[in-house]
Design an enzyme around this catalytic site. Structure first.
Site, PDB file in Angstrom:
ATOM      1  N   CYS A 172       6.522  -2.757  16.229  1.00 35.48           N
ATOM      2  CA  CYS A 172       7.034  -3.339  14.937  1.00 35.48           C
ATOM      3  C   CYS A 172       8.413  -3.383  15.006  1.00 35.48           C
ATOM      4  CB  CYS A 172       6.344  -2.736  13.692  1.00 35.48           C
ATOM      5  SG  CYS A 172       7.107  -3.196  11.993  1.00 35.48           S
ATOM      6  N   ASN A 181       1.826  -0.732  21.566  1.00 33.18           N
ATOM      7  CA  ASN A 181       0.559  -0.348  21.092  1.00 33.18           C
ATOM      8  C   ASN A 181      -0.247   0.561  22.009  1.00 33.18           C
ATOM      9  OD1 ASN A 181       0.737  -1.406  18.428  1.00 33.18           O
ATOM     10  ND2 ASN A 181       0.524  -3.486  19.354  1.00 33.18           N
TER      11      ASN A 181
END
Length: 243
Positions: A172, A181
Site C-alpha cells: 500500500c 504482501n
C-alpha cells in the site's frame, strides 16, 4: 484500477475459481459488471487515521459508500467479499484495538459480505496478537460474531483461507513499511511442508512468479523463488551471465 476491466476480460477463467474484483464505488461496480465479474470486494480500515489517509473519509463514511455498491451487486447476483486493513496496527495511529476490528467486521457483514479478510497491512502482527484478535472475533459466546467467516493466517483456529500474492507483489502506497504482501510460493512451500495440501502446483507457480518479475524488471523477493527457480529461468540466468 484503470485497467481492471481489461485484465478481467483478458484472463482465462477456470470453473470453480473465484476472480474477485476490487470495487471502490458505483462507477467501479458498473465497470466490473460490464467486464463479466461475478464477485467483487470492498475494503474498509480498522483505523480511522488510515481510512482518512487511504480513501479520504472516515470508517463510517466508507461503509455508507459501500452500502449502495453491495446492495446493487447482491441484487445483480454477485458475491461480495469484505477486507479490513490495519487489523494489527496502523502506520499513523499505532495500535488498533481488537474491538475496532470487531466493529468494522460486523458492519461489513451487515452489508452482505459472505467472507471477511483480515489484513495486517504493515506486518506488525505477531502470533500472540493475532491469536488475541481471533479469540475476540471468533468468541462463540458473542452473538454478534455467530455468523462471521474470516480469512486470516491462523491455522490453529481452523481458518483455511489465506490471502497472498505471487512473488510478494503489492503493498500500500499510503502505509510506510508495507513493501509487499505474503508471497504465495513461500506460503505454499510452508503449508505443504506441514502436510497441508494446497492443490497448488509449486513449479508452475514459480514459473509465473519469475515471468511477472521479468516483466517488471526486478528479482522476486521471496525465499522460495530465489532458491527454487524453474529450469527455464535458471537457463536464462546462465545465458545472461555471458553477456
Amino acid at each position: 484500477m484503470a485497467d481492471h476491466s481489461e485484465v478481467l476480460r483478458g484472463i482465462r477463467k477456470y470453473p470453480g475459481v473465484s476472480y474477485p474484483t476490487l470495487v471502490p464505488n458505483m462507477t467501479g461496480l458498473k465497470a466490473a459488471i460490464e467486464a463479466g465479474a461475478e464477485e467483487i470486494a470492498v475494503f474498509a480500515s480498522a483505523s480511522e487515521a488510515f481510512s482518512h489517509k487511504n480513501i479520504n473519509c472516515s470508517i463510517e463514511e466508507s461503509i455508507r459508500r459501500f452500502k449502495e455498491v453491495t446492495e446493487h451487486a447482491i441484487k445483480s447476483g454477485m458475491r461480495v467479499r469484505g477486507y479490513i486493513s490495519c487489523v494489527c496496527g496502523c502506520p499513523y495511529q499505532g495500535a488498533v484495538k481488537p474491538e475496532e476490528v470487531v466493529r468494522v467486521a460486523s458492519l461489513l457483514r451487515k452489508l452482505g459480505c459472505y467472507e471477511i479478510s483480515l489484513g495486517d497491512t504493515i506486518g506488525v502482527g505477531t502470533p500472540g496478537s493475532v491469536r488475541s484478535l481471533l479469540n475476540i472475533l471468533l468468541d462463540p459466546t458473542a452473538e454478534r460474531n455467530a455468523d462471521e467467516k474470516f480469512s486470516s493466517s491462523e491455522l490453529a483456529f481452523g481458518i483455511k483461507v489465506i490471502d497472498s500474492s505471487a512473488g510478494g507483489l503489492g503493498g500500500c502506497p499510503y502505509a510506510r513499511g508495507a513493501s509487499g504482501n505474503v508471497a504465495t510460493e513461500d506460503l505454499v512451500y510452508m503449508l505443504e511442508g506441514m502436510g497441508v495440501s494446497t492443490g497448488v502446483n509449486l513449479p508452475k507457480l514459480l514459473e509465473a512468479v519469475h515471468f511477472i518479475h521479468g516483466v517488471i524488471g526486478r528479482p522476486p523477493v521471496s525465499h522460495v523463488a530465489q532458491v527454487m527457480a524453474p529450469p527455464s529461468v535458471g537457463l536464462r540466468l546462465k545465458e545472461d551471465s555471458h553477456l
